[in-house]
Design an enzyme around this catalytic site. Structure first.
Site, PDB file in Angstrom:
ATOM      1  N   LYS A  33       0.887  -1.156   0.179  1.00 20.27           N
ATOM      2  CA  LYS A  33       0.003   0.017  -0.006  1.00 20.27           C
ATOM      3  C   LYS A  33       0.865   0.988  -0.088  1.00 20.27           C
ATOM      4  CE  LYS A  33      -4.364   0.965   2.261  1.00 20.27           C
ATOM      5  NZ  LYS A  33      -4.879   1.008   3.717  1.00 20.27           N
TER       6      LYS A  33
HETATM    7  C1  E4P Z   1      -8.621   1.624   3.377  1.00 23.53           C
HETATM    8  O1  E4P Z   1      -7.618   1.049   2.903  1.00 23.53           O
HETATM    9  C2  E4P Z   1      -8.321   2.460   4.748  1.00 23.53           C
HETATM   10  O2  E4P Z   1      -7.791   1.729   5.452  1.00 23.53           O
HETATM   11  C3  E4P Z   1      -9.838   2.605   5.240  1.00 23.53           C
HETATM   12  O3  E4P Z   1     -10.923   2.237   4.486  1.00 23.53           O
HETATM   13  C4  E4P Z   1      -9.832   4.150   6.033  1.00 23.53           C
HETATM   14  O4  E4P Z   1     -11.102   4.270   6.512  1.00 23.53           O
HETATM   15  P1  E4P Z   1     -11.425   5.477   7.397  1.00 23.53           P
HETATM   16  O5  E4P Z   1     -11.441   6.933   6.812  1.00 23.53           O
HETATM   17  O6  E4P Z   1     -12.760   5.111   8.277  1.00 23.53           O
HETATM   18  O7  E4P Z   1     -10.148   5.292   8.358  1.00 23.53           O
END
Ligand code: E4P
Length: 217
Positions: free
Chosen positions: A83
């Site tokens: 990522k």
């Molecule tokens: C995606 O890969 C992220 O980890 C995640 O969806 C972030 O979500 P949030 O905005 O609820 O922290």
């Protein structure tokens, strides 16, 4: 639509995987902090439980260091998806890593042109954050629709991974638009199967069945 779960809680992942409901997992540094265990252990355990892509995020900000960290993470298991943040350095690292055959999820996407750039850099997945846009009174779902249209216009095969999902309706709308994947918190994922009329109907059927005095066995 594929379902990923957005958590670093291995017990929750195991429960959902046992139910056959998981196509992959996404983690991020905040979720690792919440789990309060070494990242390497968490990622290795998740990859043992789930066959699909497991996103693990680099923390470096500069391309060469992102590539180095990404390769360390990818060394944990074959299904690790590296990522990377949506920055110029992140996209350079994306180009290099996908060119070498690694899976890459470009994260923290908040505009359609950012998503276009990630696709040009060869991203396996693009993660537009719906909930965080809604939080500031912008339309997260409009972003998903714009990216779908742009990717279809040019035939990009980068998968749209709808992220920062907060509600069941986010999942419904993302599916109607044609997002390839939704990454969903465990509680929301479980809530997708719930409906009060299902519970009410089941109660009624069971009461009537009991009244017949019959048994299937
Ligand atoms: C995606 O890969 C992220 O980890 C995640 O969806 C972030 O979500 P949030 O905005 O609820 O922290």
């Amino acid at each position: 639509m594929k379902f990923f779960v957005d958590t670093a809680d291995v017990a929750e992942i195991r429960e959902l995987a046992d139910a056959g409901l998981l196509d992959g997992v996404t983690t991020n540094p905040s979720l690792i902090k919440k789990a309060n265990r070494p990242m390497r252990d968490i990622v290795a355990e998740i990859c043992d439980v789930v066959e699909g892509p497991v996103s693990a995020e680099v923390t470096a900000l500069e391309t060469a260091e992102m590539i180095r960290e990404g390769k360390i993470l990818a060394g944990i298991a074959d299904n690790v998806c590296i990522k990377l943040p949506l920055t110029l350095d992140g996209l350079k690292a994306c180009k290099e890593l996908t060119g070498e055959g690694f899976l890459v999820n470009v994260t923290l996407c908040f505009s359609a042109v950012q998503a276009l750039m990630a696709a040009k850099a060869g991203a396996t997945f693009i993660s537009p954050f719906i909930g965080r846009l809604d939080d500031i009174n912008l339309d997260g779902m409009e972003l998903i629709a714009d990216i779908r249209r742009i990717y279809d216009n040019y035939g990009f095969d980068t998968e749209i991974l709808a992220a920062s999902i907060r509600t069941i309706n986010h999942v419904r709308e993302a599916a109607l638009i044609g997002a390839d994947v939704a990454t969903v918190p465990p509680s929301t994922l479980k809530a997708l199967v719930k409906h009060p009329l299902t519970d009410k109907g089941l109660d009624q059927f069971l009461a009537d069945w009991k009244a017949t005095g019959q048994s299937i066995a």
